[in-house]
Design an enzyme around this catalytic site. Sequence first.
Site, PDB file in Angstrom:
ATOM      1  N   THR A  73       0.813  -1.217   0.000  1.00 13.58           N
ATOM      2  CA  THR A  73       0.000   0.000   0.000  1.00 13.58           C
ATOM      3  C   THR A  73       0.851   1.273   0.000  1.00 13.58           C
ATOM      4  O   THR A  73       1.994   1.258   0.473  1.00 13.58           O
ATOM      5  CB  THR A  73      -0.909  -0.015   1.260  1.00 13.58           C
ATOM      6  N   ASP A  74       0.273   2.352  -0.491  1.00 17.51           N
ATOM      7  CA  ASP A  74       0.955   3.659  -0.436  1.00 17.51           C
ATOM      8  C   ASP A  74       1.165   4.126   1.005  1.00 17.51           C
ATOM      9  O   ASP A  74       2.004   4.985   1.270  1.00 17.51           O
ATOM     10  CB  ASP A  74       0.176   4.723  -1.238  1.00 17.51           C
ATOM     11  N   GLU A  75       0.400   3.542   1.940  1.00 21.05           N
ATOM     12  CA  GLU A  75       0.460   4.034   3.317  1.00 21.05           C
ATOM     13  C   GLU A  75       1.818   3.773   3.966  1.00 21.05           C
ATOM     14  O   GLU A  75       2.151   4.369   4.989  1.00 21.05           O
ATOM     15  CB  GLU A  75      -0.685   3.443   4.147  1.00 21.05           C
ATOM     16  N   TYR A 129      -1.469  -0.307  11.212  1.00 21.58           N
ATOM     17  CA  TYR A 129      -1.717  -0.996   9.931  1.00 21.58           C
ATOM     18  C   TYR A 129      -0.551  -0.778   8.972  1.00 21.58           C
ATOM     19  O   TYR A 129       0.036  -1.729   8.449  1.00 21.58           O
ATOM     20  CB  TYR A 129      -3.027  -0.497   9.295  1.00 21.58           C
ATOM     21  N   SER A 136       2.628  -2.451   9.946  1.00 19.51           N
ATOM     22  CA  SER A 136       2.654  -3.907   9.711  1.00 19.51           C
ATOM     23  C   SER A 136       2.868  -4.207   8.222  1.00 19.51           C
ATOM     24  O   SER A 136       3.594  -5.130   7.866  1.00 19.51           O
ATOM     25  CB  SER A 136       1.370  -4.572  10.228  1.00 19.51           C
ATOM     26  N   LYS A 137       2.278  -3.398   7.335  1.00 19.63           N
ATOM     27  CA  LYS A 137       2.482  -3.610   5.890  1.00 19.63           C
ATOM     28  C   LYS A 137       3.938  -3.288   5.520  1.00 19.63           C
ATOM     29  O   LYS A 137       4.541  -3.963   4.687  1.00 19.63           O
ATOM     30  CB  LYS A 137       1.523  -2.737   5.071  1.00 19.63           C
ATOM     31  N   ASN A 197      -5.596   4.259  -2.537  1.00 20.80           N
ATOM     32  CA  ASN A 197      -6.937   3.831  -2.080  1.00 20.80           C
ATOM     33  C   ASN A 197      -7.788   3.295  -3.224  1.00 20.80           C
ATOM     34  O   ASN A 197      -7.937   3.965  -4.244  1.00 20.80           O
ATOM     35  CB  ASN A 197      -7.692   5.011  -1.460  1.00 20.80           C
ATOM     36  N   LEU A 254     -14.382   4.279   3.723  1.00 24.40           N
ATOM     37  CA  LEU A 254     -15.142   5.519   3.510  1.00 24.40           C
ATOM     38  C   LEU A 254     -16.247   5.407   2.444  1.00 24.40           C
ATOM     39  O   LEU A 254     -17.407   5.733   2.718  1.00 24.40           O
ATOM     40  CB  LEU A 254     -14.186   6.663   3.143  1.00 24.40           C
ATOM     41  N   HIS A 260      -3.734  10.836  11.817  1.00 25.00           N
ATOM     42  CA  HIS A 260      -4.414  10.725  10.521  1.00 25.00           C
ATOM     43  C   HIS A 260      -3.520  11.265   9.402  1.00 25.00           C
ATOM     44  O   HIS A 260      -3.197  12.460   9.398  1.00 25.00           O
ATOM     45  CB  HIS A 260      -5.714  11.535  10.599  1.00 25.00           C
TER      46      HIS A 260
HETATM   47  P1  NAD Z   1     -10.074  -6.853   2.860  1.00 18.16           P
HETATM   48  O1  NAD Z   1      -9.993  -6.521   4.311  1.00 18.16           O
HETATM   49  O2  NAD Z   1     -11.323  -6.533   2.101  1.00 18.16           O
HETATM   50  O3  NAD Z   1      -9.803  -8.414   2.649  1.00 18.16           O
HETATM   51  C1  NAD Z   1      -8.809  -9.101   3.354  1.00 18.16           C
HETATM   52  C2  NAD Z   1      -9.040 -10.594   3.136  1.00 18.16           C
HETATM   53  O4  NAD Z   1      -7.987 -11.308   3.822  1.00 18.16           O
HETATM   54  C3  NAD Z   1     -10.358 -11.093   3.724  1.00 18.16           C
HETATM   55  O5  NAD Z   1     -11.005 -11.939   2.802  1.00 18.16           O
HETATM   56  C4  NAD Z   1      -9.934 -11.881   4.966  1.00 18.16           C
HETATM   57  O6  NAD Z   1     -10.807 -12.959   5.275  1.00 18.16           O
HETATM   58  C5  NAD Z   1      -8.554 -12.374   4.549  1.00 18.16           C
HETATM   59  N1  NAD Z   1      -7.704 -12.655   5.723  1.00 18.16           N
HETATM   60  C6  NAD Z   1      -7.500 -11.861   6.805  1.00 18.16           C
HETATM   61  N2  NAD Z   1      -6.689 -12.485   7.690  1.00 18.16           N
HETATM   62  C7  NAD Z   1      -6.359 -13.683   7.138  1.00 18.16           C
HETATM   63  C8  NAD Z   1      -5.549 -14.766   7.567  1.00 18.16           C
HETATM   64  N3  NAD Z   1      -4.911 -14.736   8.755  1.00 18.16           N
HETATM   65  N4  NAD Z   1      -5.398 -15.830   6.754  1.00 18.16           N
HETATM   66  C9  NAD Z   1      -6.040 -15.879   5.540  1.00 18.16           C
HETATM   67  N5  NAD Z   1      -6.850 -14.901   5.110  1.00 18.16           N
HETATM   68  C10 NAD Z   1      -7.001 -13.803   5.891  1.00 18.16           C
HETATM   69  O7  NAD Z   1      -8.804  -6.153   2.196  1.00 18.16           O
HETATM   70  P2  NAD Z   1      -8.640  -5.499   0.762  1.00 18.16           P
HETATM   71  O8  NAD Z   1      -9.080  -4.087   0.820  1.00 18.16           O
HETATM   72  O9  NAD Z   1      -9.195  -6.403  -0.256  1.00 18.16           O
HETATM   73  O10 NAD Z   1      -7.048  -5.479   0.646  1.00 18.16           O
HETATM   74  C11 NAD Z   1      -6.323  -6.586   0.105  1.00 18.16           C
HETATM   75  C12 NAD Z   1      -4.843  -6.276   0.163  1.00 18.16           C
HETATM   76  O11 NAD Z   1      -4.563  -5.097  -0.585  1.00 18.16           O
HETATM   77  C13 NAD Z   1      -4.324  -6.040   1.573  1.00 18.16           C
HETATM   78  O12 NAD Z   1      -3.047  -6.644   1.682  1.00 18.16           O
HETATM   79  C14 NAD Z   1      -4.220  -4.516   1.671  1.00 18.16           C
HETATM   80  O13 NAD Z   1      -3.201  -4.131   2.568  1.00 18.16           O
HETATM   81  C15 NAD Z   1      -3.864  -4.160   0.241  1.00 18.16           C
HETATM   82  N6  NAD Z   1      -4.300  -2.811  -0.217  1.00 18.16           N
HETATM   83  C16 NAD Z   1      -5.593  -2.415  -0.052  1.00 18.16           C
HETATM   84  C17 NAD Z   1      -5.983  -1.158  -0.518  1.00 18.16           C
HETATM   85  C18 NAD Z   1      -7.417  -0.674  -0.402  1.00 18.16           C
HETATM   86  O14 NAD Z   1      -7.698   0.481  -0.738  1.00 18.16           O
HETATM   87  N7  NAD Z   1      -8.358  -1.492   0.012  1.00 18.16           N
HETATM   88  C19 NAD Z   1      -5.040  -0.313  -1.131  1.00 18.16           C
HETATM   89  C20 NAD Z   1      -3.722  -0.774  -1.283  1.00 18.16           C
HETATM   90  C21 NAD Z   1      -3.372  -2.021  -0.817  1.00 18.16           C
HETATM   91  P1  TYD Z   2     -10.460   4.696   4.657  1.00 18.32           P
HETATM   92  O1  TYD Z   2     -11.472   4.258   3.656  1.00 18.32           O
HETATM   93  O2  TYD Z   2     -10.498   4.130   6.024  1.00 18.32           O
HETATM   94  O3  TYD Z   2      -9.019   4.463   3.982  1.00 18.32           O
HETATM   95  P2  TYD Z   2      -7.548   4.912   4.515  1.00 18.32           P
HETATM   96  O4  TYD Z   2      -7.643   5.432   5.883  1.00 18.32           O
HETATM   97  O5  TYD Z   2      -6.803   3.627   4.465  1.00 18.32           O
HETATM   98  O6  TYD Z   2      -7.081   5.934   3.532  1.00 18.32           O
HETATM   99  O7  TYD Z   2     -10.549   6.277   4.784  1.00 18.32           O
HETATM  100  C1  TYD Z   2     -10.382   7.150   3.676  1.00 18.32           C
HETATM  101  C2  TYD Z   2     -10.341   8.571   4.191  1.00 18.32           C
HETATM  102  O8  TYD Z   2     -11.627   8.900   4.728  1.00 18.32           O
HETATM  103  C3  TYD Z   2      -9.360   8.769   5.347  1.00 18.32           C
HETATM  104  O9  TYD Z   2      -8.811  10.081   5.259  1.00 18.32           O
HETATM  105  C4  TYD Z   2     -10.227   8.654   6.586  1.00 18.32           C
HETATM  106  C5  TYD Z   2     -11.556   9.233   6.128  1.00 18.32           C
HETATM  107  N1  TYD Z   2     -12.766   8.661   6.766  1.00 18.32           N
HETATM  108  C6  TYD Z   2     -13.738   9.504   7.286  1.00 18.32           C
HETATM  109  O10 TYD Z   2     -13.616  10.734   7.256  1.00 18.32           O
HETATM  110  N2  TYD Z   2     -14.855   8.930   7.826  1.00 18.32           N
HETATM  111  C7  TYD Z   2     -15.034   7.581   7.888  1.00 18.32           C
HETATM  112  O11 TYD Z   2     -16.083   7.100   8.420  1.00 18.32           O
HETATM  113  C8  TYD Z   2     -14.031   6.727   7.340  1.00 18.32           C
HETATM  114  C9  TYD Z   2     -14.178   5.229   7.392  1.00 18.32           C
HETATM  115  C10 TYD Z   2     -12.907   7.320   6.783  1.00 18.32           C
END
Ligand code: NAD
Ligand code: TYD
Length: 339
Positions: A124-126, A150, A153-154, A179, A190, A276
Amino acid sequence: MKRLMVTGGAGFIGSNLIKLILREFPDYEVVNFDLLTYAGNLASLADIEDNPRYSFIKGDVLNAEAVKKAMAGCWGVLHLAAESHVDRSILDSGPFIMTNVVGTQVMLDAARHYNVERYVQVSTDEVYGSLKLNDPPFTEQNYLKPNSPYSASKTSADLLVRAYVKTFGFPALITRCSNNYGPYQFPEKLIPLLIRNAMVDEAIPVYGDGQQIRDWLYVEDHCRAIMTVLEKGKLGEVYNIGGNAELVNLDLIKMLLAELGKPESLITFVKDRPAHDRRYAMNASKIENELEWKPIFTPEQALPMTVRWYRENSDWVHSVITGEYQKYYNKQYGKKDEG
Ligand code: NAD
Ligand code: TYD
């Protein structure tokens, strides 16, 4: 036919990725390995669960034996399984360290054991921390400066992957994406939270002053980028992925409320998230120039598509809100538990 292990395939990005592979990449079969935590939802895969190129194994990335069993015969690995929500990591970082860090070590060791040909760590970019308003977007050269449990850990997982590349010549690639939004996202993030709340006229909680900036990418574009890196990326490299679409939270929220035909009076300012991150923005020129990937969708196109999807799939949203989705595994797969 090449066998791919996708971890976290029942989550938001994983389920979209598996569907993309089955639809557009006929040379692969997919083993979905997922623990089905609160974020895992097999109903998101209901339309492909009978596909002969797809199989599902319920298991934990912390369980080395289960991981090894599932990875046998795999040509490649796409590691997405993670605890993914910043707010949850602030409440309890334990599962983030276990799944995201130790789970990655288990995955790496199993992949080394089998000499898999290519392993993609989905990050992730985070990991880069936060930008000021006038800073240039993150490149792959930026320092890693995570601010939440979070993102820490990544970052730790990314560093382990790097160490395996250096120490063992392990064939890994790392993607770092901004995101995502789109279908099947758990309504704690969000955009799906906003759509769900607005549809039932509930308040939209906005953290702090709502002036934070995120770089939004439609999930299908992210999935195509992961496949591009899997197939064309140079081993050992890191690739940033971004939408080139920075939006201020409050502007995004107002755009979505307008699309939903709901009043801005639903906006409710609440206490800010600790530490934040103010702004994320990605410089994705490396993947664009070297691997010829670029996003297909703009937010102007894909945000309305996303709103439409949640409107037309209110059953999916309802089953998540009520917890009904957690019964899907037993209904479809019996009580067989392999990990
Ligand atoms: P999500 O939370 O929707 O899905 C996570 C999945 O992992 C779930 O199906 C969960 O059951 C499974 N999981 C959790 N713990 C587990 C374990 N111990 N063993 C096996 N499976 C397990 O997450 P997401 O948004 O789909 O993100 C997927 C990946 O992409 C993550 O690694 C996240 O860090 C990365 N990512 C997400 C975003 C985003 O905007 N959502 C952006 C950049 C990177
Ligand atoms: P989120 O979807 O949790 O992604 P991330 O924190 O990983 O970027 O949140 C996106 C942005 O929206 C972040 O700046 C936090 C903000 N946010 C709110 O203002 N209200 C909310 O209820 C949530 C979940 C996020």
